[in-house]
Design a protein around this motif. Structure first.
Motif, PDB file in Angstrom:
ATOM      1  N   ILE A 142     -29.315 -16.187  -6.542  1.00 12.71           N
ATOM      2  CA  ILE A 142     -29.573 -15.527  -5.265  1.00 12.71           C
ATOM      3  C   ILE A 142     -28.406 -15.839  -4.324  1.00 12.71           C
ATOM      4  N   MET A 143     -27.976 -14.826  -3.569  1.00 11.51           N
ATOM      5  CA  MET A 143     -26.815 -15.021  -2.695  1.00 11.51           C
ATOM      6  C   MET A 143     -26.852 -14.018  -1.553  1.00 11.51           C
ATOM      7  N   ALA A 144     -26.052 -14.294  -0.538  1.00  7.24           N
ATOM      8  CA  ALA A 144     -25.894 -13.337   0.552  1.00  7.24           C
ATOM      9  C   ALA A 144     -25.201 -12.091   0.003  1.00  7.24           C
ATOM     10  N   TYR A 145     -25.579 -10.919   0.511  1.00 10.55           N
ATOM     11  CA  TYR A 145     -24.972  -9.671   0.049  1.00 10.55           C
ATOM     12  C   TYR A 145     -23.461  -9.676   0.257  1.00 10.55           C
ATOM     13  N   LYS A 146     -22.990 -10.248   1.370  1.00 13.28           N
ATOM     14  CA  LYS A 146     -21.545 -10.265   1.614  1.00 13.28           C
ATOM     15  C   LYS A 146     -20.820 -11.060   0.524  1.00 13.28           C
ATOM     16  N   ASP A 147     -21.476 -12.102  -0.052  1.00 14.44           N
ATOM     17  CA  ASP A 147     -20.878 -12.850  -1.164  1.00 14.44           C
ATOM     18  C   ASP A 147     -20.884 -12.010  -2.439  1.00 14.44           C
ATOM     19  N   TRP A 148     -21.950 -11.256  -2.650  1.00 18.10           N
ATOM     20  CA  TRP A 148     -22.036 -10.334  -3.791  1.00 18.10           C
ATOM     21  C   TRP A 148     -20.912  -9.300  -3.705  1.00 18.10           C
ATOM     22  N   ASP A 149     -20.763  -8.729  -2.514  1.00 21.77           N
ATOM     23  CA  ASP A 149     -19.753  -7.697  -2.302  1.00 21.77           C
ATOM     24  C   ASP A 149     -18.349  -8.265  -2.565  1.00 21.77           C
ATOM     25  N   ARG A 150     -18.107  -9.490  -2.099  1.00 19.01           N
ATOM     26  CA  ARG A 150     -16.805 -10.141  -2.338  1.00 19.01           C
ATOM     27  C   ARG A 150     -16.576 -10.370  -3.836  1.00 19.01           C
ATOM     28  N   LYS A 151     -17.644 -10.767  -4.535  1.00 18.90           N
ATOM     29  CA  LYS A 151     -17.561 -11.032  -5.973  1.00 18.90           C
ATOM     30  C   LYS A 151     -17.250  -9.739  -6.741  1.00 18.90           C
ATOM     31  N   LYS A 152     -17.878  -8.642  -6.299  1.00 22.14           N
ATOM     32  CA  LYS A 152     -17.711  -7.355  -6.978  1.00 22.14           C
ATOM     33  C   LYS A 152     -16.426  -6.644  -6.576  1.00 22.14           C
ATOM     34  N   PRO A 154     -13.194  -8.134  -5.154  1.00 20.42           N
ATOM     35  CA  PRO A 154     -12.405  -9.276  -4.683  1.00 20.42           C
ATOM     36  C   PRO A 154     -11.154  -8.886  -3.875  1.00 20.42           C
ATOM     37  N   PHE A 155     -10.708  -7.659  -3.969  1.00 16.19           N
ATOM     38  CA  PHE A 155      -9.494  -7.265  -3.260  1.00 16.19           C
ATOM     39  C   PHE A 155      -9.789  -6.604  -1.927  1.00 16.19           C
ATOM     40  N   ILE A 156     -11.077  -6.463  -1.602  1.00 14.96           N
ATOM     41  CA  ILE A 156     -11.458  -5.879  -0.318  1.00 14.96           C
ATOM     42  C   ILE A 156     -11.835  -7.023   0.616  1.00 14.96           C
ATOM     43  N   ASP A 157     -11.272  -7.024   1.796  1.00 13.04           N
ATOM     44  CA  ASP A 157     -11.579  -8.099   2.736  1.00 13.04           C
ATOM     45  C   ASP A 157     -12.408  -7.610   3.875  1.00 13.04           C
TER      46      ASP A 157
END
Length: 157
Positions: A142-152, A154-157
């Motif tokens: 389980i994680m924050a969505y913003k961490d999921w998005d970063r994981k998926k 990685p080149f988008i900041d």
């Protein structure tokens, strides 16, 4: 398959008028009302929510009796928090994730959904939920969505 979806869900409430106003603020449309129950369309002809004036609204919360999850588009998950707050609805801490950390990604492998939690006037737990990955081989905590998005992404900041 004969079953096509979920048509209705029900919640206990202490005051029908207050609850009708709350659910209308979420965009549901009143379909029927009498002195003990109201039905509000989630999607007309496809699904509605029944709210019942009942003493059960005072029993302690349990997910099996006082919880409804509304499906939202996956593309809406980034905007859902601002939309709720704009309507005066506070985000409810869940699974150790504060308002700031939501939406979050639920870890129910092999299914992963984004979710954000809030309460109605009787403290029934409500959730807006969107599918992210279904039947995946990967496993996540389980994680924050913003961490999921970063994981998926990685080149988008």
């Amino acid at each position: 398959m004969m079953i096509k979806g979920l048509y209705e869900a029900h919640l206990p409430v202490s005051d029908l008028k207050t609850s009708i106003a709350f659910y209308e603020k979420l965009g549901l449309t009143l379909a029927h009302e009498n002195e003990r129950v109201a039905f509000l369309w989630i999607e007309k002809g496809k699904s509605w929510l029944g709210i019942w004036k009942a003493d059960m609204s005072t029993i302690p919360y349990h997910v099996a009796t006082r919880h409804v999850a509304f499906q939202i588009k996956t593309s809406s998950i980034e905007q859902i928090k601002a939309w709720l707050i704009e309507k005066g609805i506070s985000i409810h801490p869940m699974f150790g994730f504060s308002e700031e950390k939501q939406p979050l990604v639920l870890d129910n492998p092999p299914q992963f959904h984004a979710a954000i939690y809030f309460l109605d006037p009787d403290e029934n737990l409500l959730e807006c939920m969107a599918p992210l990955e279904l039947d995946t081989e990967e496993n996540y905590d389980i994680m924050a969505y913003k961490d999921w998005d970063r994981k998926k992404n990685p080149f988008i900041d």
